[in-house]
Design an enzyme around this catalytic site. Structure first.
Site, short mmCIF file in Angstrom:
data_model
loop_
_atom_site.label_atom_id
_atom_site.label_comp_id
_atom_site.label_asym_id
_atom_site.label_seq_id
_atom_site.Cartn_x
_atom_site.Cartn_y
_atom_site.Cartn_z
N GLY A 243 -1.42 29.87 29.13
CA GLY A 243 -0.22 29.40 29.79
C GLY A 243 1.10 29.73 29.13
N GLU A 285 -6.78 30.54 25.62
CA GLU A 285 -7.07 31.47 26.72
C GLU A 285 -5.81 32.12 27.27
OE1 GLU A 285 -10.80 28.94 28.60
OE2 GLU A 285 -8.79 28.66 29.41
N PRO A 286 -5.07 32.87 26.46
CA PRO A 286 -3.88 33.51 27.01
C PRO A 286 -4.25 34.64 27.97
CG PRO A 286 -4.31 34.32 24.80
CD PRO A 286 -5.31 33.21 25.06
N GLY A 287 -3.53 34.70 29.07
CA GLY A 287 -3.69 35.82 30.00
C GLY A 287 -2.40 36.62 30.01
N ARG A 288 -1.40 36.00 30.63
CA ARG A 288 -0.11 36.67 30.83
C ARG A 288 0.48 37.20 29.51
NH1 ARG A 288 2.86 35.26 35.13
NH2 ARG A 288 1.71 33.30 35.18
N CYS A 354 4.94 45.15 56.49
CA CYS A 354 5.51 44.62 57.74
C CYS A 354 5.61 43.10 57.68
CB CYS A 354 4.64 45.06 58.91
SG CYS A 354 5.32 44.57 60.50
N GLU A 355 6.43 42.60 56.77
CA GLU A 355 6.67 41.17 56.62
C GLU A 355 8.10 41.01 56.14
OE1 GLU A 355 4.44 38.53 56.92
OE2 GLU A 355 2.60 39.72 57.17
N TYR A 383 -1.31 39.52 36.62
CA TYR A 383 -1.30 39.09 38.02
C TYR A 383 -0.56 40.11 38.89
CZ TYR A 383 -2.60 35.06 35.30
OH TYR A 383 -3.20 34.24 34.38
C1 LIG Z 1 -5.17 31.35 34.52
C2 LIG Z 1 -5.85 30.69 33.41
C3 LIG Z 1 -5.56 31.03 32.09
C4 LIG Z 1 -4.48 32.02 31.71
O1 LIG Z 1 -3.22 31.60 32.06
P1 LIG Z 1 -1.95 32.45 31.56
O2 LIG Z 1 -0.80 31.71 32.10
O3 LIG Z 1 -2.08 33.81 32.14
O4 LIG Z 1 -1.98 32.49 30.08
C5 LIG Z 1 -6.29 30.44 31.10
N1 LIG Z 1 -7.26 29.53 31.37
C6 LIG Z 1 -7.56 29.16 32.62
C7 LIG Z 1 -8.63 28.18 32.85
C8 LIG Z 1 -6.86 29.72 33.69
O5 LIG Z 1 -7.13 29.33 34.93
#
Ligand SMILES: *Cc1c(COP(=O)(O)O)cnc(C)c1O
Length: 432
Positions: A243, A285-288, A354-355, A383
């Site tokens: 997050g 759990e970093p994604g972004r 087309c939106e 994303y």
């Molecule tokens: C989406 C998600 C993440 C990653 O979130 P980011 O904002 O991209 O870091 C981590 N854990 C869970 C369970 C998620 O659903």
């Protein structure tokens, strides 16, 4: 605008690493996603090192939903990352990229019987989201003659400062076991035949640009961990989710680093686990944060229209980057082939879909643009392609990976054959 270190302007052109985006667009065509592999790896190392400097027993799981390209998963696997996976597809791709089953966590609030069976078969820990799921997982593991370790996804009931569509830890969110039911959930798990509760998990939301909420989550989670430990659960990990946000508004957004995150969160975590009398691993759990800034989306200007606003019509829209439409998200825009020209006009960047809502950006001060120019959408690595669709029967575009002087496709562009690949012809349409 503050550019991240892998982006630069040379001879008027935006470069990513050593590569001229104008040349890449010519070679591979547009639209085009371009990712700097070294940036992804550096972001991962920064995250891991910042946490491990304060607490060595840290595991960083990449949230695979942010960017599921196999080459990205592979790059992170080579750095030693695990993954938070949300589907059978993400699970299998993470394993295929070389990640160990023990470094994965299978998340999700709506797993199917075959999802649960797959986790059991592959020996992947499961984050269980309901008592119903717990019973089904126990049955699946018992039938397979195996044990499965779990965490419960807990809803910490925290308000977080982000867009409501990506706040996941509110009391009203669909995710997680409500706070008050957590002890009962662990009691139920302790009485299972084949399920072994060893973790506790939360994720409070996404694109959060303050570190305080993460420390609050750490406080809530270690308190719950203490309660769960008292029930006799041998907790070996506490997963605080992902997050941490990135500064999409590159001139004005705060830019909290993993170092800032660690400085705020780890002391609270340490105090909490000391109070609980346990020394679990800390999972995040970093994604972004790992992939967001690694990537630009390049789009060609098809035409410019002076209407009530100046519309710069480009060849990429929400089919390729849905964030502006779905989350009102802001992405910096550059004119990649005139990157050192001064801003001259206010322009809106419109996609080809087309939106009415298909705008990548509104009212931006940009250099004077004309048909044939190249637009770069920054910070498109999280994303972005992962949420792309074939809406309007548009082919998804290629993705290029660069590293040092090298460049290669990591996904080719789709063709008409791909649009038809899964189509079937109902037989009655061909009779007579
Ligand atoms: C989406 C998600 C993440 C990653 O979130 P980011 O904002 O991209 O870091 C981590 N854990 C869970 C369970 C998620 O659903």
């Amino acid at each position: 605008m503050r550019l991240p270190p892998h982006l630069s302007v040379r001879n008027g052109h935006l470069h990513i690493g050593a590569h001229d985006t104008v040349a890449l667009a010519r070679r591979y065509g547009t639209p085009l996603y371009v990712t700097d592999e070294e940036r992804v790896r550096a972001n991962y190392r920064e995250y891991r090192d910042a946490l491990q400097a304060r607490y060595p027993r840290v595991k960083v799981l990449f949230a695979a939903k942010a960017n599921g390209n196999p080459a990205i998963l592979r790059a992170l696997a080579l750095e030693g990352a695990g993954a938070d996976v949300f589907s059978a597809g993400e699970l299998l791709l993470a394993l295929r990229a070389g990640m160990a089953p023990g470094d994965l966590l299978f998340n999700g609030s709506s797993k199917s019987p075959s999802d649960l069976a797959l986790a059991v078969e592959k020996g992947v820990r499961v984050s269980v989201d309901s008592l119903d799921e717990l019973r089904q997982l126990d049955r699946a593991a018992t039938e397979a003659g195996r044990e499965v370790e779990i965490a419960f996804r807990v809803n910490p009931a925290l308000e977080v400062p982000t867009h409501p569509k990506i706040a996941t830890g509110l009391a009203t969110s669909k995710f997680g076991i409500p706070h008050g039911q957590v002890p009962d959930a662990y009691r139920a798990a302790l009485s299972c035949r084949s399920v072994v509760p060893t973790g506790i998990h939360c994720h409070i939301g996404s694109q959060i640009l303050e570190v305080k909420p993460f420390a609050e989550a750490a406080a809530v989670m270690t308190r719950l961990a203490a309660a769960v430990t008292d029930l006799g659960v041998p907790l070996t990990f506490i997963d605080l989710g992902g997050g941490l946000g990135i500064p999409y508004h590159r001139t004005t957004d705060p830019a909290p680093t993993p170092g800032d995150y660690a400085a705020e969160v780890i002391p609270v975590f340490l105090q909490g686990v000391r109070d609980a009398g346990i020394s679990p691993e800390l999972w995040v759990e970093p994604g972004r944060y790992l992939v967001g800034d690694s990537t630009v989306l390049l789009a060609r200007v098809n035409s410019v229209k002076e209407a009530h606003a100046r519309f710069v019509n480009v060849d990429a829209g929400f089919n390729l980057l849905v964030r502006p439409v779905m989350y009102d998200a802001y992405h910096e825009i550059m004119v990649a082939n005139r990157a050192d020209s001064p801003a001259a006009q206010s322009s809106s960047i419109a996609g080809p879909i087309c939106e009415t809502g298909d705008l990548l950006a509104r009212d931006r001060a940009l250099p004077r643009v004309q048909a044939g120019d190249l637009i770069a959408v920054l910070d498109a690595g999280a994303y972005g392609f992962a949420m792309a669709s074939q809406y309007n029967q548009r082919c998804r575009c290629p993705e290029v990976l660069v590293r040092g002087k090298e460049e290669a496709l990591m996904r080719r562009g789709e063709t008409l054959d791909d649009l038809l690949a899964t189509a079937e012809e109902p037989p009655w349409q061909h009779r007579g």
